[in-house]
Design a protein around this motif. Structure first.
Motif, PDB file in Angstrom:
ATOM      1  N   PRO A   1     156.627  11.841  64.700  1.00 12.13           N
ATOM      2  CA  PRO A   1     155.654  11.432  63.681  1.00 12.13           C
ATOM      3  C   PRO A   1     154.809  10.249  64.164  1.00 12.13           C
ATOM      4  O   PRO A   1     155.288   9.420  64.940  1.00 12.13           O
ATOM      5  N   PHE A   2     153.572  10.197  63.671  1.00 18.06           N
ATOM      6  CA  PHE A   2     152.702   9.053  63.955  1.00 18.06           C
ATOM      7  C   PHE A   2     153.018   7.999  62.897  1.00 18.06           C
ATOM      8  O   PHE A   2     152.328   7.880  61.881  1.00 18.06           O
ATOM      9  N   HIS A   3     154.078   7.215  63.139  1.00 18.10           N
ATOM     10  CA  HIS A   3     154.522   6.227  62.159  1.00 18.10           C
ATOM     11  C   HIS A   3     153.461   5.150  61.953  1.00 18.10           C
ATOM     12  O   HIS A   3     152.698   4.833  62.881  1.00 18.10           O
ATOM     13  N   ALA A   4     153.489   4.564  60.769  1.00 18.73           N
ATOM     14  CA  ALA A   4     152.557   3.472  60.476  1.00 18.73           C
ATOM     15  C   ALA A   4     152.736   2.366  61.514  1.00 18.73           C
ATOM     16  O   ALA A   4     153.867   2.061  61.910  1.00 18.73           O
ATOM     17  N   GLY A   5     151.648   1.816  61.973  1.00 23.63           N
ATOM     18  CA  GLY A   5     151.712   0.668  62.887  1.00 23.63           C
ATOM     19  C   GLY A   5     152.000   1.046  64.334  1.00 23.63           C
ATOM     20  O   GLY A   5     152.081   0.185  65.205  1.00 23.63           O
ATOM     21  N   MET A   6     152.143   2.334  64.609  1.00 24.94           N
ATOM     22  CA  MET A   6     152.433   2.732  65.997  1.00 24.94           C
ATOM     23  C   MET A   6     151.135   2.687  66.801  1.00 24.94           C
ATOM     24  O   MET A   6     150.095   3.124  66.315  1.00 24.94           O
TER      25      MET A   6
ATOM     26  N   GLY B   1     161.467  10.705  52.403  1.00 19.14           N
ATOM     27  CA  GLY B   1     161.553  12.135  52.105  1.00 19.14           C
ATOM     28  C   GLY B   1     160.292  12.895  52.465  1.00 19.14           C
ATOM     29  O   GLY B   1     160.329  13.845  53.250  1.00 19.14           O
ATOM     30  N   GLU B   2     159.172  12.440  51.906  1.00 18.62           N
ATOM     31  CA  GLU B   2     157.926  13.184  52.131  1.00 18.62           C
ATOM     32  C   GLU B   2     157.499  13.095  53.583  1.00 18.62           C
ATOM     33  O   GLU B   2     157.029  14.050  54.183  1.00 18.62           O
ATOM     34  N   LYS B   3     157.676  11.889  54.137  1.00 17.46           N
ATOM     35  CA  LYS B   3     157.264  11.675  55.532  1.00 17.46           C
ATOM     36  C   LYS B   3     157.934  12.688  56.475  1.00 17.46           C
ATOM     37  O   LYS B   3     157.275  13.383  57.234  1.00 17.46           O
TER      38      LYS B   3
ATOM     39  N   ALA C   1     149.754  13.206  59.393  1.00 18.46           N
ATOM     40  CA  ALA C   1     149.405  14.001  58.202  1.00 18.46           C
ATOM     41  C   ALA C   1     149.852  13.227  56.972  1.00 18.46           C
ATOM     42  O   ALA C   1     151.003  12.793  56.917  1.00 18.46           O
ATOM     43  N   GLY C   2     148.943  13.043  56.030  1.00 21.66           N
ATOM     44  CA  GLY C   2     149.234  12.409  54.744  1.00 21.66           C
ATOM     45  C   GLY C   2     150.348  11.379  54.766  1.00 21.66           C
ATOM     46  O   GLY C   2     150.193  10.294  55.345  1.00 21.66           O
ATOM     47  N   PRO C   3     151.515  11.729  54.210  1.00 21.30           N
ATOM     48  CA  PRO C   3     152.586  10.733  54.029  1.00 21.30           C
ATOM     49  C   PRO C   3     153.204  10.222  55.331  1.00 21.30           C
ATOM     50  O   PRO C   3     153.894   9.193  55.311  1.00 21.30           O
ATOM     51  N   ILE C   4     152.949  10.882  56.445  1.00 21.24           N
ATOM     52  CA  ILE C   4     153.605  10.451  57.697  1.00 21.24           C
ATOM     53  C   ILE C   4     153.215   9.016  58.050  1.00 21.24           C
ATOM     54  O   ILE C   4     154.038   8.221  58.502  1.00 21.24           O
ATOM     55  N   GLY C   5     151.927   8.692  57.819  1.00 21.37           N
ATOM     56  CA  GLY C   5     151.456   7.365  58.242  1.00 21.37           C
ATOM     57  C   GLY C   5     151.496   6.304  57.151  1.00 21.37           C
ATOM     58  O   GLY C   5     150.966   5.214  57.346  1.00 21.37           O
ATOM     59  N   ARG C   6     152.132   6.612  56.022  1.00 20.82           N
ATOM     60  CA  ARG C   6     152.207   5.617  54.944  1.00 20.82           C
ATOM     61  C   ARG C   6     152.855   4.328  55.432  1.00 20.82           C
ATOM     62  O   ARG C   6     153.852   4.393  56.170  1.00 20.82           O
ATOM     63  N   PRO C   7     152.331   3.174  55.028  1.00 21.59           N
ATOM     64  CA  PRO C   7     152.894   1.905  55.514  1.00 21.59           C
ATOM     65  C   PRO C   7     154.388   1.816  55.240  1.00 21.59           C
ATOM     66  O   PRO C   7     154.858   2.277  54.201  1.00 21.59           O
ATOM     67  N   GLY C   8     155.095   1.230  56.172  1.00 22.74           N
ATOM     68  CA  GLY C   8     156.551   1.087  56.012  1.00 22.74           C
ATOM     69  C   GLY C   8     157.222   1.207  57.359  1.00 22.74           C
ATOM     70  O   GLY C   8     156.578   1.570  58.349  1.00 22.74           O
ATOM     71  N   PRO C   9     158.520   0.892  57.407  1.00 27.64           N
ATOM     72  CA  PRO C   9     159.231   0.986  58.680  1.00 27.64           C
ATOM     73  C   PRO C   9     159.489   2.437  59.068  1.00 27.64           C
ATOM     74  O   PRO C   9     159.244   3.346  58.271  1.00 27.64           O
TER      75      PRO C   9
END
Ligand code: ADP
Length: 491
Positions: free
Chosen positions: A60-65, A124-126, A106-114
């Motif tokens: 996943p393309f995590h937030a902040g990566m 869950g969604e991520k 995609a959508g929830p994958i990049g939502r801010p958070g660890p």
């Protein structure tokens, strides 16, 4: 060209993980995803019945990566069926020393958070979206995987989704699945709603306990063609009530699909002969550099070095699993023994506080660094004499292998991968560490006493260190085991 060198086709493997070192690493899974696929790509087709591996990894393309330094290129844009229509997704392709990695947004994958939230619902969604996106990506690339290889609950939904899809989607008709189990208790509880939302219904398979029928990990374990536990001992332990987390009876029904393959180490990253983080390099033939590292580590933490006292260390997540509470209590009850200790770790605030409290009580003997610090971990593995690892359960464990590679002997509980990687003294055959059972303060103290006694005997200690450093913890054997498993599944 000799016949065995001719490639007779490829095995296409889509490898899914929540993290991969060096793009993003939180724990051991990042190490594994960063090293196992690469090790598999070095296998010769001669060992794989003439086939070669076309293995690609998706994360996943995590937030902040930040992946800019790997020059990402857009590989595909595609859509995922979502509750309110279609969700747009992009996959960026990068080359990680020859390994193709898709970083999916995609959508929830990049939502801010660890990378991992303490609240599983938030993840869950991520991870559900990521799991579904990985399958869509294969379609968008028109690249039909022979094997889908998922890891842990984060990507287990992909295995379940594949099983549901296989019957109606010819694209996946010949895709087989492998699910590697790095940590059974983390099943993805709280993810039910997200699964439902994205079209993954609860199972009604009577083999699964009712409570587990909508958790991603049990669903993956139900649907995977093969389940791999990360050590042979853990593969057996999960079939028992003590370690099965309530799934033991279900797992017994899948016993024929379960096997154990030990994790390995990236021997280039973890090599005291060429480790830039160390005060001095050393090897199993010349330990003088280790003495320099030991001295430097004492100085770094303001401890007075005493050759009669062993330097104990902990490099760990602060978690009940890792028995950090037992370290704290065990050390408190072993103050009469000759040691000093440095603890590195972060996680559960209660355990962090307990370690800091210990430091406050005994500042001349105990230091605690509460953070995640990769470079410091290298200096600790090198500078210490003993690594404490009293895990309550340990699917495989990397820290003990790293420690042994640095000539630092583990004092560990006799469970899972610790049992499979640490040799204890048997008759005349010297060991590479110390194991104890049960996971209790008295048993820990007894093992520590044994270890400190061995430390006092310089010749015995050196023999043990040399043996430990010469263990083969490379991925070579395990990478081949995985690749042969792929080959068998492909048929
Ligand atoms: P787990 O994956 O269960 O946390 P492992 O022993 O398999 O445990 O892997 C832990 C990895 O994380 C090792 O590479 C270890 O050195 C590293 N690690 C754990 N805690 C820290 C920390 N606080 N700072 C740096 N590295 C750490």
């Amino acid at each position: 060209m000799p016949i065995s060198k001719i490639s007779r086709g490829s095995i296409k493997v889509l490898f899914l993980a929540a993290e991969v070192d060096p793009l993003i690493k939180v724990g051991g899974l990042g190490d594994v995803a960063g090293s196992l696929p690469k090790a598999m790509l070095t296998l010769s087709p001669a060992n794989l019945h003439g086939q070669h591996l076309d293995l690609r990894l998706a994360i996943p393309f995590h937030a902040g990566m930040n992946i800019d330094r790997w020059n990402p290129e857009l590989a595909a844009t595609f859509e995922i069926p979502a509750p309110c229509g279609m969700l747009k997704a992009q996959a960026y392709q990068i080359d990680l020393d020859g390994l193709t990695v898709y970083v999916i947004q995609a959508g929830p994958i990049g939502r801010p958070g660890p990378v991992y939230s303490m609240i599983t619902q938030e993840d869950g969604e991520k991870f559900t979206v990521f799991s579904l996106a990985a399958l869509e990506l294969a379609k968008a690339l028109n690249w039909q995987p022979d094997i889908l290889h998922a890891n842990d609950w984060h990507t287990a939904a992909a295995v379940y989704a594949l099983a549901l899809r296989k019957e109606r989607d010819p694209f996946f008709a010949h895709t087989h699945s492998v699910l590697t189990l790095h940590n059974l208790p983390f099943m993805g509880a709280g993810v039910e709603e997200a699964l439902e939302k994205y079209g993954l219904p609860a199972s009604n398979d009577p083999r699964l306990p009712t409570w587990a029928r909508q958790y991603p990990l049990p669903l993956g374990l139900l649907s995977a063609d093969r389940i791999v536990a990360v050590s042979p001992s853990y593969a057996r332990e999960i079939l028992t009530p003590e370690f099965g987390c309530g799934l033991e009876n279900f797992l017994l029904t899948r016993q024929d699909a379960i096997m154990g393959i030990l994790n390995g180490l990236d021997q280039e990253v973890w090599d005291p002969r060429h480790d830039a983080a160390l005060a001095a390099p050393y090897s199993d033939e010349d330990f003088s550099g280790k003495a320099v590292c030991r001295k430097a580590l004492h100085e770094e933490f303001g401890l007075v070095e005493d050759p009669q006292e062993a330097l104990l260390t902990v490099v760990s997540r602060m978690d009940q699993q890792k028995g950090i509470d037992l370290v704290v209590e065990g050390l408190r009850q072993s103050l009469d023994l000759p040691w000093k200790a440095i603890i590195l770790g972060s996680g559960d605030p209660t355990l962090e506080r307990a370690c800091l409290q210990l430091q406050e009580e005994y500042p001349g003997r105990i230091r605690a660094a509460i953070r995640f610090d990769s470079r410091l971990s290298h200096r600790m593995y090198a500078g210490a004499d003993l690594l404490l690892m009293p895990s309550r359960y340990e699917p495989c464990g990397l820290s003990q292998m790293i420690a042994m590679r640095y000539g630092t002997l583990p004092v560990a509980s006799e469970v899972g991968g610790l049992k499979d990687t640490i040799q204890v003294r048997q008759g005349n055959r010297e060991g590479t560490g110390f194991l104890f059972h049960p996971v209790s303060v008295p048993a820990f103290r007894k093992a520590l006493e044994d270890a400190l006694a061995a430390y006092q005997s310089r010749s015995r200690w050196k023999t043990m260190q040399t043996l430990a450093m010469r263990q083969d913890f490379s991925w070579a054997r395990s990478a081949l085991d995985y690749a042969l498993l792929y080959l068998k599944l492909k048929g």
